[in-house]
Each structure stands twice: as structure tokens, then as C-alpha cells.
Design an enzyme around this catalytic site. Structure first.
Site, PDB file in Angstrom:
ATOM      1  N   GLU A 183     -12.714  16.605  99.087  1.00  0.00           N
ATOM      2  CA  GLU A 183     -12.079  17.661  98.303  1.00  0.00           C
ATOM      3  C   GLU A 183     -13.033  18.311  97.304  1.00  0.00           C
ATOM      4  OE1 GLU A 183      -8.467  18.514  98.406  1.00  0.00           O
ATOM      5  OE2 GLU A 183      -8.655  17.530 100.351  1.00  0.00           O
ATOM      6  N   HIS A 236      -5.935  15.217  92.392  1.00  0.00           N
ATOM      7  CA  HIS A 236      -7.402  15.192  92.290  1.00  0.00           C
ATOM      8  C   HIS A 236      -7.780  14.504  90.986  1.00  0.00           C
ATOM      9  CE1 HIS A 236      -7.611  19.027  94.944  1.00  0.00           C
ATOM     10  NE2 HIS A 236      -7.934  17.978  95.676  1.00  0.00           N
ATOM     11  N   CYS A 287      -9.893  23.944  87.887  1.00  0.00           N
ATOM     12  CA  CYS A 287      -9.780  24.212  89.327  1.00  0.00           C
ATOM     13  C   CYS A 287     -10.481  25.508  89.701  1.00  0.00           C
ATOM     14  CB  CYS A 287      -8.310  24.324  89.740  1.00  0.00           C
ATOM     15  SG  CYS A 287      -7.431  22.755  89.794  1.00  0.00           S
TER      16      CYS A 287
END
Length: 445
Positions: free
Chosen positions: A174, A250, A369
Site C-alpha cells: 500500500e 493504514h 493521504c
């Protein structure tokens, strides 16, 4: 030589929408089917990026991907004109159509993992695009992500670009959302922290029960090898499976680091004290600031709702550190009070700046992000495609571009509109000229 940590923010794409595609991401699921504003989302992101540039930071922009992704829809059997492909997909496979329209590449913390030249054996800055195999809408990104990164960091003397990892669950990757770097100075050799959710090849290893563990230990180890890191330059830490099951999909939703500061929740990791000791040992006695946020002050629920840890910690030209936080933190009394405490703790963090990125937040992505961190020296900054670096001129031009091409509102039902394809392609074609990106888009028909 001067050294910097640059932030490359994702430019929000024209199809920004709330389709609720990300199982395990509470905000994404809670806002599914709401009407979005692509224009507002793009402008909120640009304002944050410009504000950091105005603070003296090196700030860049990464281009969005082409959406709707008609190439993928044709690969899975939809044929005919663009309008026919969209119409048939909307009728026969609406969830797949929504995935092929996602603007999720805006969250460039998931674009790649980056290791600075100070850490690598060959002295180059290394990029590995994330394969994002856990989610359909993101798994279609890596090839174009690699092309965009190559068009942005386009000098092979300084930059090394790797192919994304094998597209298998054992190597679920990721990107930088599960990676952070500690160092005394950006130009000095650092310690790279790889946080994983599960050890995929060990059936007895702990993993979450409800939501997926998207990052695997195997993927993190592979990237460390590709990036030519020594054993003493990397630490592998397992994320607490219980917090993944509470919506911490995450690591950057529960921890963030910058230079010699690690800011993390008490429940973030497995075997926390042993890992802190390993970090201290590998940091060779240099000063470290561990800011552990106790559950008694900030619950996991408040951390997820506010995105307290999905903040950026930046080092300003003055040497002080500042937290770049979403206004959602300011609106949460417990979190706002805690941030007031943080700046008085005696650590390098002395300021908090709040930014409205609610269009992104409602889809499950905060300030952290939206950016990919790239530590660089001045020669590497000069080797970057200069048309991607934020300036007064680029800010003005991109805002005009957004005004010209983006819709004020977009509902999920609008994703089947053939006109959206034309609008998106026209916008991206012009963007390639603004940012000198070459042929990163194929515009396949």
C-alpha cells in the site's frame, strides 16, 4: 549541499466521487452515495499544497489518472462505443463501473514507497509503485502511477524506478501509507520503518478478524531489498490487528513520523516496547522524541474520525516542526485539546496549522493521504520535472484549469454519463501540456 523533504500532493481528478469502495475505511463507507464536488476537492488540495510552498517547503503535484478507466472495462468484456461500454457496465456490473471511475489516485501516500539516496547503496533515490492488490479500484493504478512518477522524477542519473511488486495477496503493498523515515537530518542516512498488517505466508501469524490487513511483511521486505537498504537501515513493525478492525486501514491513520519525532497511538503496534528499543539501537544513540498518545486521552474512535495521525509533520525553514492537520481535528474537542498540549511538550513540534480538506476526508483521506514524501538534496530537486513544482504561476494555472474542466457536483449515477469521459480526457490532455508529462495517458478507445 542543502537537503529537503519535499511533498508531492495528488491533484484530485475530475471524477472525484463517493462510491464507498473501500471496505475497512470507515469514512469511505459512511459517506457512500453522497454527492461530491470534484471542483471543491481539487481546490482544497491545491490550497493546502500552495500553503506549504508559501511556508518555504518544496512542494510538488502528481497528476491524476484517467477515469473512467474504459480500458479495464473492455478487458473484462464490455465492448462497443464509449457510451455503450458505460451503459452496459452500469446495468450489468455497477460496482465494477464505480471502481473504474474512482479518483483514488489523489491519495499519493499510496502511490509508492520512496527511499532517499542517503539510505541506498547505489546513492540513488528509489521509487516502487504500490500494487494495491487489496482493492479493485486501486489495483488498476500501478502502471499509470509508475508512468507519472517517471515523468515527474525523470532523470535516471538521480532516480531509480522499480516495477510494482507481483500482483498477489502475499505481496500486498500500500505504499508510503505504511512507511515512514526517521533521521537526524534529511541528508543523513536514516532509519526506514515498514509497518505491516500481516505475515501472509505464515498461517499462524496474527491478523485482523474483520477488516483486511492490506500491507504484508513480505511486501515490505521486498521493497527494502529493491531499495538496497541494509539491515540496520530498516525496522519492520506489525500494526495492531485490533486497531485495523476499528477502521485503521493504514499505519498513517494511527502513526506519523518526521526526522527524529515519532508520533503514534498507544495501541498502534504489536510489541511496541521491543520495537521502540530496536529503533533506539539502530538510531545509534542520536536524540529521538517518541510521542505516545494514550488511549485515556484519545480513543481509537476519535483518532479515526478526526484523522489526528493522518496529519503531516513538517520541518519549517526555521527548524521548528509543524503539524498540518485537517479542520476535523479542530472540530473534535478532545483532539484539539491534545494538539494544544503537543506543542507544549518540549519536542521539536511547535505549531499546528489546520486545513479544510473535507472533500477528501469524507472519502477517507486526510492531509497525509494526499502527499508522497520525497527527501532530496538540491541536485535532485533540480533534476525533477520543474513543471510539477508548486509556484504562484502553477497554482494560478491549475486553478483556472479546474474551473474550466471540473464539475461542481458529481453523484454516483453520473459516472455512466459518456460526457464525463470527454470532459476527463480533455482535462488530462491539457494537464499533460501544463505539467509537461509526455504520454502518460493512453486514452484508449
Amino acid at each position: 549541499m542543502k537537503h529537503y523533504e519535499a511533498n508531492f500532493d495528488g491533484l484530485v481528478g475530475p471524477t472525484h466521487n463517493y462510491a464507498g469502495l473501500s471496505f475497512g475505511n470507515v469514512a469511505s463507507l459512511n459517506n457512500a452515495a453522497s454527492t461530491s464536488s470534484p471542483k471543491s476537492a481539487a481546490k482544497q488540495g491545491l490550497l493546502k499544497a500552495k500553503a506549504l510552498a508559501d511556508m518555504g517547503m518544496v512542494q510538488g503535484m502528481l497528476a491524476p489518472q484517467e477515469r473512467p478507466d474504459l480500458h479495464t472495462l473492455r478487458r473484462i468484456g464490455f465492448s462497443g462505443s464509449d457510451a455503450q461500454v458505460l451503459s452496459n457496465a452500469a446495468k450489468q456490473a455497477p460496482a465494477v463501473l464505480r471502481a473504474c471511475c474512482s479518483a483514488s489516485s489523489m491519495w499519493t501516500a499510496n502511490a509508492a514507497t520512496v527511499s532517499p539516496s542517503a539510505d541506498t547503496h547505489d546513492g540513488k533515490l528509489h521509487f516502487t509503485p504500490a500494487n494495491l492488490v487489496d482493492k479493485l479500484h486501486r489495483s488498476i493504478e500501478p502502471i499509470t502511477t509508475g508512468n507519472i512518477l517517471k515523468a515527474t522524477f525523470n532523470n535516471s542519473r538521480y532516480f531509480s524506478h522499480h516495477q510494482h511488486l507481483p500482483e498477489h495477496a502475499s505481496f500486498g503493498d500500500e505504499g508510503a501509507a505504511n512507511h515512514t523515515r526517521l533521521c537526524s537530518e534529511y541528508g543523513h542516512a536514516g532509519l526506514e520503518l515498514f509497518v505491516y498488517g500481516q505475515e501472509a505466508t505464515n498461517p499462524l501469524a496474527a491478523k485482523p478478524k474483520l477488516f483486511p490487513a492490506r500491507q504484508t511483511l513480505e511486501a515490505s521486505q521486498a521493497i527494502a531489498r529493491l531499495h538496497q537498504l541494509d539491515d540496520d537501515s530498516a525496522v519492520f513493525i506489525q500494526q495492531n490487528p485490533d486497531v485495523i478492525d476499528q477502521g485503521v486501514f493504514h499505519n498513517d491513520v494511527i502513526a506519523v513520523g518526521n526526522q527524529n519525532v515519532l508520533f503514534y497511538h498507544q495501541q498502534a503496534f504489536v510489541d511496541t516496547q521491543a520495537k521502540i528499543a530496536e529503533i533506539q539501537r539502530k538510531f545509534n544513540g542520536q536524540e529521538l522524541h517518541f510521542i505516545e498518545v494514550p488511549t485515556a486521552k484519545i480513543s481509537i474512535d476519535d483518532a479515526v474520525k478526526s484523522y489526528l495521525f493522518n496529519t503531516q509533520i513538517i520541518t519549517l525553514p526555521s527548524g521548528e516542526m509543524a503539524i498540518i492537520a485537517p479542520t476535523n481535528c479542530q472540530d473534535n474537542p478532545a483532539v484539539a485539546a491534545y494538539l494544544d498540549e503537543v506543542v507544549a511538550l518540549g519536542t521539536p513540534i511547535k505549531q499546528v496549522h489546520y486545513f479544510d480538506v473535507k472533500q477528501s476526508m469524507q472519502n477517507g483521506g486526510g492531509p497525509a493521504c494526499l502527499r508522497l514524501r520525497v527527501a532530496m538534496n538540491e541536485m535532485e530537486v533540480a533534476a525533477v520535472n520543474q513543471h510539477t513544482l508548486m509556484s504562484d504561476a502553477l497554482f494560478a494555472r491549475l486553478n483556472l484549469w479546474v474551473d474550466k474542466h471540473y464539475r461542481d457536483e458529481l453523484a454516483v449515477d453520473d459516472l455512466a454519463d459518456p460526457q464525463l469521459v470527454i470532459e476527463s480526457r480533455t482535462a488530462l490532455d491539457e494537464l499533460t501540456q501544463i505539467m509537461k508529462l509526455g504520454s502518460v495517458y493512453q486514452f484508449q478507445k
